[in-house]
Design an enzyme around this catalytic site. Structure first.
Site, mmCIF file in Angstrom:
data_model
loop_
_atom_site.group_PDB
_atom_site.id
_atom_site.type_symbol
_atom_site.label_atom_id
_atom_site.label_comp_id
_atom_site.label_asym_id
_atom_site.label_seq_id
_atom_site.Cartn_x
_atom_site.Cartn_y
_atom_site.Cartn_z
ATOM 1 N N GLU A 1 -45.682 26.661 9.245
ATOM 2 C CA GLU A 1 -47.255 26.604 10.197
ATOM 3 C C GLU A 1 -48.437 27.659 9.294
ATOM 4 O O GLU A 1 -49.389 27.363 9.049
ATOM 5 C CB GLU A 1 -47.649 27.043 11.921
ATOM 6 C CG GLU A 1 -46.312 26.161 12.120
ATOM 7 C CD GLU A 1 -47.542 27.420 13.623
ATOM 8 O OE1 GLU A 1 -47.534 27.074 14.719
ATOM 9 O OE2 GLU A 1 -46.472 28.051 14.176
ATOM 10 N N ARG B 1 -48.824 28.579 4.484
ATOM 11 C CA ARG B 1 -48.479 28.095 3.667
ATOM 12 C C ARG B 1 -47.508 28.405 2.265
ATOM 13 O O ARG B 1 -47.139 29.763 2.515
ATOM 14 C CB ARG B 1 -49.944 28.839 2.820
ATOM 15 C CG ARG B 1 -49.860 27.926 0.621
ATOM 16 C CD ARG B 1 -50.721 28.715 0.236
ATOM 17 N NE ARG B 1 -51.462 28.027 -1.242
ATOM 18 C CZ ARG B 1 -51.735 26.638 -1.460
ATOM 19 N NH1 ARG B 1 -51.954 26.090 -0.770
ATOM 20 N NH2 ARG B 1 -51.577 26.514 -2.409
ATOM 21 N N GLU C 1 -45.016 42.109 9.789
ATOM 22 C CA GLU C 1 -45.716 42.083 11.254
ATOM 23 C C GLU C 1 -46.842 41.221 11.218
ATOM 24 O O GLU C 1 -47.286 40.046 9.703
ATOM 25 C CB GLU C 1 -45.914 43.110 12.186
ATOM 26 C CG GLU C 1 -46.643 43.819 11.491
ATOM 27 C CD GLU C 1 -47.068 45.338 12.326
ATOM 28 O OE1 GLU C 1 -46.609 44.782 12.835
ATOM 29 O OE2 GLU C 1 -48.516 45.393 11.722
ATOM 30 N N LYS D 1 -42.070 51.142 -3.714
ATOM 31 C CA LYS D 1 -42.677 50.081 -3.893
ATOM 32 C C LYS D 1 -42.178 48.900 -3.380
ATOM 33 O O LYS D 1 -40.608 48.795 -3.444
ATOM 34 C CB LYS D 1 -43.171 49.585 -5.179
ATOM 35 C CG LYS D 1 -44.477 50.831 -5.674
ATOM 36 C CD LYS D 1 -44.653 50.196 -7.713
ATOM 37 C CE LYS D 1 -45.908 51.103 -7.964
ATOM 38 N NZ LYS D 1 -46.540 50.782 -8.758
ATOM 39 N N ARG E 1 -47.340 48.039 9.680
ATOM 40 C CA ARG E 1 -48.359 48.446 9.838
ATOM 41 C C ARG E 1 -48.700 49.685 10.404
ATOM 42 O O ARG E 1 -49.333 48.870 11.864
ATOM 43 C CB ARG E 1 -50.043 48.070 9.122
ATOM 44 C CG ARG E 1 -51.042 48.812 8.784
ATOM 45 C CD ARG E 1 -52.204 48.091 8.099
ATOM 46 N NE ARG E 1 -52.060 47.171 7.250
ATOM 47 C CZ ARG E 1 -52.234 47.448 5.636
ATOM 48 N NH1 ARG E 1 -52.602 49.118 5.654
ATOM 49 N NH2 ARG E 1 -52.371 46.898 5.200
ATOM 50 N N SER F 1 -50.550 51.672 13.352
ATOM 51 C CA SER F 1 -52.014 51.393 13.887
ATOM 52 C C SER F 1 -52.825 52.787 13.420
ATOM 53 O O SER F 1 -53.950 52.356 13.723
ATOM 54 C CB SER F 1 -51.700 51.269 15.404
ATOM 55 O OG SER F 1 -51.414 51.890 16.054
#
EC number: 2.3.1.117
Length: 343
Positions: free
Chosen positions: A220, A222, A278, A303, A317, A319
């Site tokens: 859905e 690229r 996510e 990294k 991430r 929040s």
């Protein structure tokens, strides 16, 4: 001596007599020495990598050569091409080197879309400079300098010439429709894409040339040039994978099996098996990632490139702090079997 590939095809020329595209319905990978010898005799091929325009008589001889070498599909096409008014070309690739002609370039793209070779499985160096922009229309490919005249001719004849796109690469399905796939918007899969059996490409999904999927996937988002997505992995809506043409450099970016790139997420380094990024999180190779243990405690900061190819990872991430974190992925992606059914 082992040859790389050969194929008989129908070509389109512009008004100057230059071939601008070629269609190869039955390309042959690693043809036998006996078949190559028969092609030499029938088509006048000598040696090296060549693309040759052939006559109707040569095409008929090739039909016999293919038939006697157990290439029934190629023999059938050769028989039909022998009585066609379209230019017919045969391409023989003794070795896998950068394409030197438009016909060679189109053959290599079709080898990928026929699933005979995978992305990165054939040399495509220089193909952008070799091919040129063409108007892909409902009346076939038209060289751009000729488009305006053809539009006028069509209108005066009571026809409307519809231009689907102007590009170096046509849509894949005008040349190859692989078995066991669903493609909601065919214009979003370029020739040279490798679409694995069981793959669904939704309306906003996109697969570039020299890229694709190996098996069952829901696309859905690229998939950029050079990127390969493993069996059982999904690319969420609006998600993007950085390709070698869009900033990824020479690093081959890929996604392993049973992984998930969440909606509106992004990836800029090779991802292993059973990994999840996510929704909304873009992780490039230089992104600093807080590595967490099973108790949620920070172990180190790395990294993302240092985690390339490693499996069973979940990227998220925080929040509250905004920091990118990585921890063990406790559940692999399970695809909806009904949604992903293609047959």
């Amino acid at each position: 001596m082992s040859f790389f590939a050969l194929a008989l095809g129908s070509a389109t020329k512009n008004r100057d007599g230059k071939i601008i595209e070629a269609f190869f319905p039955t390309p042959i990978l690693n043809p036998t020495a006996e078949l190559v010898a028969a092609v030499k005799q029938a088509a006048g091929y000598e040696q090296g990598n060549q693309s040759l325009e052939i006559t109707s008589e040569q095409c008929a001889s090739l039909a016999s050569a293919f038939e006697s070498n157990d290439q029934a599909e190629s023999a059938n096409f050769a028989s039909k091409a022998a009585v066609s008014e379209q230019p017919v070309v045969i391409v023989v690739l003794e070795s896998d080197e950068k394409p030197q002609s438009v016909a060679e370039g189109f053959l290599k793209l079709q080898l990928i879309s026929h699933r005979l070779v995978k992305p990165h499985g054939t040399v495509l160096d220089g193909i952008f400079g070799l091919l040129h922009n063409i108007a892909w229309t409902n009346e076939g490919p038209i060289d751009l300098p000729e488009l305006a005249d053809r539009q006028i001719e069509a209108r005066l004849a009571g026809r409307a010439l519809s231009v689907d796109c102007v590009d170096k690469f046509p849509k894949m399905v005008d040349y190859v429709v692989p078995a066991g796939v669903r493609i909601a918007d065919t214009s979003r899969v370029r020739l040279g894409a490798h679409v694995g059996e069981g793959t669904t490409v939704m309306h906003e999904g996109f697969i570039n040339f020299n890229a694709g999927t190996t098996g069952v996937s829901m696309v859905e988002g690229r998939i950029s040039a050079g990127v390969m997505v493993g069996d059982g992995s999904d690319i969420g809506g609006g998600a993007s994978i950085m390709g070698t043409l869009s900033g990824g450099g020479k690093v081959v970016i890929s996604i392993g099996e049973n992984s998930l790139l969440g909606a509106n997420a992004g990836l800029g380094f090779p991802l292993g098996d059973r990994c999840t990024i996510e929704s909304g999180l873009y992780v490039t190779s230089g992104t600093k990632v807080r590595m967490l243990d099973n108790n949620g405690q920070e172990v180190e900061v790395a990294k993302a490139r240092d985690l390339a190819g490693k499996s069973d990872l979940l990227f998220r991430r925080n929040s509250q702090t905004g920091a990118v974190e990585c921890l063990t992925n406790k559940s692999a992606v399970e695809l909806n079997s009904e949604l992903h059914s293609n047959n």
